[in-house]
Scaffold this active site. Structure first.
Site, PDB file in Angstrom:
ATOM      1  N   HIS A 164       1.224  -1.308  -0.033  1.00 41.09           N
ATOM      2  CA  HIS A 164      -0.167  -0.281  -0.292  1.00 41.09           C
ATOM      3  C   HIS A 164       0.956   1.250   0.076  1.00 41.09           C
ATOM      4  CE1 HIS A 164      -3.120  -2.742   1.505  1.00 41.09           C
ATOM      5  NE2 HIS A 164      -1.645  -3.475   1.904  1.00 41.09           N
ATOM      6  N   LYS A 291      15.739  21.980 -11.751  1.00 40.85           N
ATOM      7  CA  LYS A 291      15.015  20.002 -11.770  1.00 40.85           C
ATOM      8  C   LYS A 291      16.330  19.377 -12.595  1.00 40.85           C
ATOM      9  CE  LYS A 291      11.094  19.525 -11.906  1.00 40.85           C
ATOM     10  NZ  LYS A 291      10.412  18.591 -11.530  1.00 40.85           N
ATOM     11  N   ASN A 293      15.060  15.821 -14.286  1.00 42.42           N
ATOM     12  CA  ASN A 293      13.519  14.780 -14.869  1.00 42.42           C
ATOM     13  C   ASN A 293      14.180  13.291 -15.267  1.00 42.42           C
ATOM     14  OD1 ASN A 293      12.286  17.195 -14.009  1.00 42.42           O
ATOM     15  ND2 ASN A 293      11.917  17.459 -15.645  1.00 42.42           N
ATOM     16  N   GLU A 298       9.846   7.911 -17.281  1.00 43.66           N
ATOM     17  CA  GLU A 298       8.079   8.350 -17.462  1.00 43.66           C
ATOM     18  C   GLU A 298       7.867   8.099 -18.816  1.00 43.66           C
ATOM     19  OE1 GLU A 298       7.678  12.616 -16.065  1.00 43.66           O
ATOM     20  OE2 GLU A 298       9.922  12.423 -16.268  1.00 43.66           O
TER      21      GLU A 298
END
Ligand code: ARG
Length: 465
Positions: A164, A291, A293, A298
């Site tokens: 979970h 940043k 990324n 992704e």
């Protein structure tokens, strides 16, 4: 037909037709701009067919030699990028056949004896896909090897295991990575299995009913390396199960990639900080200078949708089709091609990315400590002291509640305090409450103990060669 009629009139069936196709319809019905990718398989299939026609006395040795010579020339033209693909000639099959006829005359026109584009295209796609499946198998092995290497280096690295997405129990980071190796091993197994059903020869089924020529289908199968010959002509020309099976296995493989991607993204986020991906797999932001990324995972997560979409497309393509061949089937190519391309790129890039991952063991261990990850171990300890498991579970819940209130880990409670939950608790409990103790205790087949992880690494290495 005169020597060059197919080329000139541009359509194999022209005699019957009284008006030309509009440009829009030509473009709509043509497949050459994508199915030209099958050219090598098409030529391979044609050569096997021609060789068999000659062996059966259906074409002369001179015709066979002309066909072979013509096909050799076409091969060099295509390889050199000099072959002129014509939209008017609709697809890869008619383009190659027309060129052959231009080059070698009547012999070229005899090639299509006992054959239809329906069994021809089914043969081509199978031949092509078989080769791609083999390449994918190699790439899957490479990815698994890369993951096994990182797993071995991290057999002792403690990671909070989640259920979970809440800290559950400590696991070895290596154990976690090997979970993905299991998934990819099943993917590889599926490819090996479905390859058998790709590897059956439809040629000889002709348009739908078979042919009146005495073809030797077994001979063609042997030449092309097919394991078996299809047994029903109607099924053979219209079956695309193998494409659906492949895309289904591909979609599942991508789902595994996507799950791994999701974890890499989470682990790399500031909130987790468990790993870092090499800069070459990331990009920056055009506005936020700080940043970095995780673009590659992704995108892989995103491309999973695309491959799942191809599965939906193919399965829907087949659902309303009566026997036998329908032009609908021409729509099988682009989803298949894109699935193969997406998989190959993704597997290559993931093998590289996995090899270059930076692991941050302190951050992982800190996170594991925060979540009372050894609570189950305390319950198991009490069971070994004679308590029924349900009672032990209840006792430990109280201890966790008090520890949360005091803002400490279970291992930071004093022995005296621990004894208040159950007098059977002794000094040896602290080994049990440590993350490493918890890890080492799970020393059974399939468990997370470092010794088990090392045994699994060894097993995978033998399997992967
Ligand atoms: N381009 C076609 C395909 O991909 C080849 C078969 C065409 N057969 C036909 N009868 N029109 O399916």
């Amino acid at each position: 037909m005169s020597t060059n009629q197919l080329d000139k009139k541009s359509q194999a069936w022209s005699a019957l037709f009284s008006e030309p196709m509009s440009d829009l319809v030509k473009r709509y019905t043509a497949s050459v701009f994508f199915d030209k990718r099958l050219w090598r398989a098409d030529i391979q299939g044609s050569l096997a067919h021609a060789e068999m026609l000659n062996a059966q006395g259906l074409i002369s040795a001179e015709d066979l030699a002309s066909i072979q010579k013509g096909m050799a020339q076409i091969t060099s033209e295509i390889e050199a990028g000099q072959f002129e693909w014509k939209l008017d000639l609709e697809d890869v099959h008619l383009n190659i056949e027309a060129r052959l006829t231009t080059l070698v005359g009547d012999a070229g026109k005899r090639l299509h004896t006992g054959r239809s584009r329906n069994d021809q295209v089914a043969t081509d796609v199978r031949l092509w896909l078989r080769g791609e499946v083999d390449e994918l198998g190699v790439l899957l092995t490479e990815l698994q090897k890369a993951l096994v290497d990182v797993a071995e280096q991290n057999a002792d690295t403690i990671l909070p295991g989640f259920t979970h997405l809440q800290v559950a129990q400590p696991v070895a980071f290596g154990h976690h990575l090997l979970a993905y190796v299991e998934m990819f091993a099943r993917d590889a197994e599926r490819l090996v299995d479905l390859r058998k059903r790709i590897n059956r020869l439809p040629l000889g089924s002709a348009a739908l009913a078979g042919t009146s020529y005495p073809l030797d289908r077994e001979r063609v199968a042997r030449t092309l390396g097919f394991e078996a010959v299809s047994q029903n002509s109607l099924d053979a020309v219209s079956d695309r199960d193998f494409a659906i099976e492949f895309t289904s296995a591909a979609a599942l493989l991508m789902v595994h990639i996507s799950r791994l991607s999701e974890e890499l993204i989470l682990w790399m986020s500031q909130s987790f900080g468990f790993i870092d991906l090499a800069d070459r797999f990331c990009t920056g932001s055009s506005i936020m200078p700080q940043k970095k990324n995780p673009d590659v995972p992704e995108l892989a997560r995103g491309k999973t949708g695309r491959v799942v979409g191809h599965l939906m497309g193919l399965i829907t393509l087949m659902k309303g089709q009566p026997l036998a061949y329908n032009k609908d089937n021409q729509e099988d190519k682009e989803p298949l091609f894109d699935t193969v391309d997406t998989l190959k790129d993704t597997l290559r890039i993931f093998a590289e990315m996995a090899a270059g991952i930076t692991v941050k063991p302190e951050a992982m261990e800190r996170a594991a400590k925060k979540g009372y990850a050894t609570a189950t171990d305390l319950a198991d300890y009490l069971v070994k002291k004679g308590l029924p498991f349900r009672d032990a579970h209840e006792v430990v819940a109280h201890a966790v509640k008090d520890a949360i209130a005091a803002g400490v880990d279970l291992s930071e409670l004093s022995l005296d305090q621990l004894k208040t939950y159950n007098p059977a608790i002794e000094q040896d409990v602290f080994e049990v409450l440590s993350l490493r103790g918890s890890l080492n205790a799970r020393n059974l087949l399939g468990g997370t103990a470092p010794a088990q992880v090392r045994a699994q690494v060894a097993r995978h290495r033998v399997r992967l060669g």
